[in-house]
Structure formats: structure tokens, C-alpha cells
Design a protein around this motif. Structure first.
Motif, PDB file in Angstrom:
ATOM      1  N   PRO A 261      13.348  -6.927  -6.047  1.00 52.66           N
ATOM      2  CA  PRO A 261      14.504  -7.754  -5.645  1.00 52.66           C
ATOM      3  C   PRO A 261      14.108  -9.039  -4.917  1.00 52.66           C
ATOM      4  CG  PRO A 261      14.924  -5.444  -5.167  1.00 52.66           C
ATOM      5  CD  PRO A 261      13.485  -5.538  -5.617  1.00 52.66           C
ATOM      6  N   THR A 262      12.954  -9.049  -4.242  1.00 55.43           N
ATOM      7  CA  THR A 262      12.586 -10.223  -3.451  1.00 55.43           C
ATOM      8  C   THR A 262      11.410 -11.011  -4.004  1.00 55.43           C
ATOM      9  OG1 THR A 262      11.212  -8.825  -2.043  1.00 55.43           O
ATOM     10  CG2 THR A 262      13.471  -9.238  -1.306  1.00 55.43           C
ATOM     11  N   SER A 263      10.582 -10.388  -4.848  1.00 58.12           N
ATOM     12  CA  SER A 263       9.397 -11.087  -5.371  1.00 58.12           C
ATOM     13  C   SER A 263       8.827 -10.292  -6.547  1.00 58.12           C
ATOM     14  CB  SER A 263       8.343 -11.211  -4.268  1.00 58.12           C
ATOM     15  OG  SER A 263       7.922  -9.921  -3.861  1.00 58.12           O
ATOM     16  N   GLN A 264       7.504 -10.369  -6.713  1.00 63.10           N
ATOM     17  CA  GLN A 264       6.834  -9.526  -7.690  1.00 63.10           C
ATOM     18  C   GLN A 264       5.929  -8.576  -6.943  1.00 63.10           C
ATOM     19  OE1 GLN A 264       4.756 -11.469 -10.907  1.00 63.10           O
ATOM     20  NE2 GLN A 264       6.496 -11.018 -12.182  1.00 63.10           N
ATOM     21  N   VAL A 265       5.779  -7.377  -7.489  1.00 66.17           N
ATOM     22  CA  VAL A 265       4.951  -6.354  -6.870  1.00 66.17           C
ATOM     23  C   VAL A 265       3.862  -5.976  -7.863  1.00 66.17           C
ATOM     24  CG1 VAL A 265       4.961  -3.997  -5.958  1.00 66.17           C
ATOM     25  CG2 VAL A 265       6.933  -5.471  -5.584  1.00 66.17           C
ATOM     26  N   THR A 266       2.632  -5.836  -7.372  1.00 70.08           N
ATOM     27  CA  THR A 266       1.542  -5.364  -8.222  1.00 70.08           C
ATOM     28  C   THR A 266       1.420  -3.861  -8.030  1.00 70.08           C
ATOM     29  OG1 THR A 266       0.401  -7.453  -7.891  1.00 70.08           O
ATOM     30  CG2 THR A 266      -0.893  -5.639  -8.824  1.00 70.08           C
ATOM     31  N   VAL A 267       1.459  -3.142  -9.145  1.00 71.09           N
ATOM     32  CA  VAL A 267       1.423  -1.678  -9.120  1.00 71.09           C
ATOM     33  C   VAL A 267       0.146  -1.213  -9.813  1.00 71.09           C
ATOM     34  CG1 VAL A 267       2.629   0.410  -9.881  1.00 71.09           C
ATOM     35  CG2 VAL A 267       3.940  -1.582  -9.156  1.00 71.09           C
ATOM     36  N   ARG A 268      -0.541  -0.235  -9.188  1.00 66.77           N
ATOM     37  CA  ARG A 268      -1.755   0.350  -9.774  1.00 66.77           C
ATOM     38  C   ARG A 268      -1.521   1.836 -10.034  1.00 66.77           C
ATOM     39  NH1 ARG A 268      -5.603   0.095  -5.647  1.00 66.77           N
ATOM     40  NH2 ARG A 268      -4.774   2.108  -5.022  1.00 66.77           N
ATOM     41  N   VAL A 269      -1.863   2.287 -11.236  1.00 65.21           N
ATOM     42  CA  VAL A 269      -1.781   3.710 -11.578  1.00 65.21           C
ATOM     43  C   VAL A 269      -2.993   4.395 -10.954  1.00 65.21           C
ATOM     44  CG1 VAL A 269      -1.765   5.398 -13.450  1.00 65.21           C
ATOM     45  CG2 VAL A 269      -0.556   3.222 -13.727  1.00 65.21           C
ATOM     46  N   ASP A 270      -2.737   5.344 -10.045  1.00 67.77           N
ATOM     47  CA  ASP A 270      -3.814   6.023  -9.326  1.00 67.77           C
ATOM     48  C   ASP A 270      -4.230   7.337  -9.974  1.00 67.77           C
ATOM     49  OD1 ASP A 270      -3.887   4.050  -7.299  1.00 67.77           O
ATOM     50  OD2 ASP A 270      -2.228   5.022  -6.265  1.00 67.77           O
ATOM     51  N   ALA A 271      -3.266   8.096 -10.483  1.00 63.26           N
ATOM     52  CA  ALA A 271      -3.599   9.409 -11.039  1.00 63.26           C
ATOM     53  C   ALA A 271      -2.469   9.918 -11.919  1.00 63.26           C
ATOM     54  CB  ALA A 271      -3.842  10.420  -9.907  1.00 63.26           C
TER      55      ALA A 271
ATOM     56  N   GLN B 190       0.821  -1.220   0.000  1.00 62.26           N
ATOM     57  CA  GLN B 190       0.000   0.000   0.000  1.00 62.26           C
ATOM     58  C   GLN B 190       0.857   1.273   0.000  1.00 62.26           C
ATOM     59  OE1 GLN B 190      -3.451   0.256  -0.441  1.00 62.26           O
ATOM     60  NE2 GLN B 190      -2.995  -1.829  -1.055  1.00 62.26           N
ATOM     61  N   LYS B 191       2.117   1.142  -0.430  1.00 64.23           N
ATOM     62  CA  LYS B 191       3.006   2.302  -0.523  1.00 64.23           C
ATOM     63  C   LYS B 191       2.698   3.049  -1.818  1.00 64.23           C
ATOM     64  CE  LYS B 191       7.750   3.791  -0.685  1.00 64.23           C
ATOM     65  NZ  LYS B 191       9.069   3.485  -1.169  1.00 64.23           N
ATOM     66  N   THR B 192       2.491   4.356  -1.682  1.00 68.55           N
ATOM     67  CA  THR B 192       2.210   5.211  -2.829  1.00 68.55           C
ATOM     68  C   THR B 192       3.462   5.988  -3.194  1.00 68.55           C
ATOM     69  OG1 THR B 192      -0.107   5.401  -2.233  1.00 68.55           O
ATOM     70  CG2 THR B 192       0.752   7.098  -3.664  1.00 68.55           C
ATOM     71  N   ASN B 193       3.669   6.176  -4.496  1.00 70.90           N
ATOM     72  CA  ASN B 193       4.832   6.904  -4.980  1.00 70.90           C
ATOM     73  C   ASN B 193       4.389   7.803  -6.124  1.00 70.90           C
ATOM     74  OD1 ASN B 193       7.466   7.697  -5.392  1.00 70.90           O
ATOM     75  ND2 ASN B 193       8.276   5.628  -5.564  1.00 70.90           N
ATOM     76  N   THR B 194       5.110   8.877  -6.346  1.00 72.82           N
ATOM     77  CA  THR B 194       4.854   9.771  -7.472  1.00 72.82           C
ATOM     78  C   THR B 194       6.163   9.982  -8.211  1.00 72.82           C
ATOM     79  OG1 THR B 194       3.093  10.892  -6.257  1.00 72.82           O
ATOM     80  CG2 THR B 194       3.994  12.050  -8.153  1.00 72.82           C
TER      81      THR B 194
END
Length: 135
Positions: free
Chosen positions: A112-122, A68-72
Motif C-alpha cells: 500500500p505504501t511502496s514496494q516490498v522485496t520478498v525472499r522465499v526462505d523455505a 525482516q518480517k517473516t511469514n508462512t
């Protein structure tokens, strides 16, 4: 195999990225992936780009769903990388994955450790939506 989200590119972005690839004869880790993305994209004139699509020089907010980490980040050409943490190159795996996605799209990205699911929010800024069609 998981299906990739639909992507849309502006003709200007496509032309510039293809020119970069022609000039950059050396290989980089994501070159094949970037070329595959360019090949599968729908291409529109810059003035026809929906404001919800990640284009070059767009600032996009996304969430890594597992944490649930958000990034811009702003998606930039390699020449515009200046070491700031808020920019990502089109030659980087995250940049390749974000290009052409729309708000609400999700994609799996290796970490680096697995796969991450990323969602485009805006899309916080998109040059085409701001009238900057020839940036």
C-alpha cells in the motif's frame, strides 16, 4: 525493467489453474499477471517437481527484506479459502507472485505504501514431495 525469477509449475497445477480461469469469466485484479506467469513458466510432471519449488497447496516461509518480517502461508485454490490468516489464494497478488518460485528467489511486490522485496526462505510442505501427486 527488473527481471522476474525463473518459475516452474507442475502440469497438474497448470491444468487446474487454467480450468479455474476458464470457468471464472469475471475479471479480478491479478488475472493478467496470473496468465502471464502461466505463460512464462517451465512445466514439469508432478513427480518431477523439485522439493524447493512453491506449488499449489505448498506451505512456504518467506521474508519481507525491508522489515525482516517473516511469514508462512499455504498457497491454495479460491475454494479452499476459509478466512484463516495462514492461507493465500492463487488469485491474490501474493499468491500469484509465489507460485513456481524456488527457495532463495526474491521478487518485488507492491504494498500500500511502496514496494516490498520478498525472499522465499523455505518450503515447509510441498504435496509433490510428500507423494501427494494427485491432490
Amino acid at each position: 525493467m527488473e527481471r522476474k525469477p525463473h518459475i516452474t509449475l507442475s502440469s497438474l497445477d497448470l491444468e487446474r489453474i487454467e480450468t479455474l480461469l476458464e470457468k471464472n469469466t469475471s475479471s479480478f485484479p491479478g488475472r493478467d499477471a496470473l496468465e502471464a506467469e502461466l505463460d512464462r513458466a517451465d512445466v514439469l510432471d508432478p513427480q518431477d517437481m523439485p522439493p524447493t519449488v512453491v506449488t499449489m497447496n505448498s506451505t512456504v516461509r518467506f521474508t519481507m527484506l525491508e522489515s525482516q518480517k517473516t511469514n508462512t502461508l499455504t498457497l491454495v485454490y479460491p475454494k479452499d479459502m476459509d478466512g484463516s490468516a495462514d492461507k493465500v489464494s492463487i488469485f491474490a497478488p501474493v499468491g500469484i507472485a509465489l507460485l513456481g518460485l524456488s527457495v532463495g528467489d526474491e521478487f518485488k511486490m507492491p504494498s500500500p505504501t511502496s514496494q516490498v522485496t520478498v525472499r522465499v526462505d523455505a518450503i515447509e510442505f510441498q504435496p509433490e514431495n510428500a507423494g501427494e501427486l494427485h491432490r
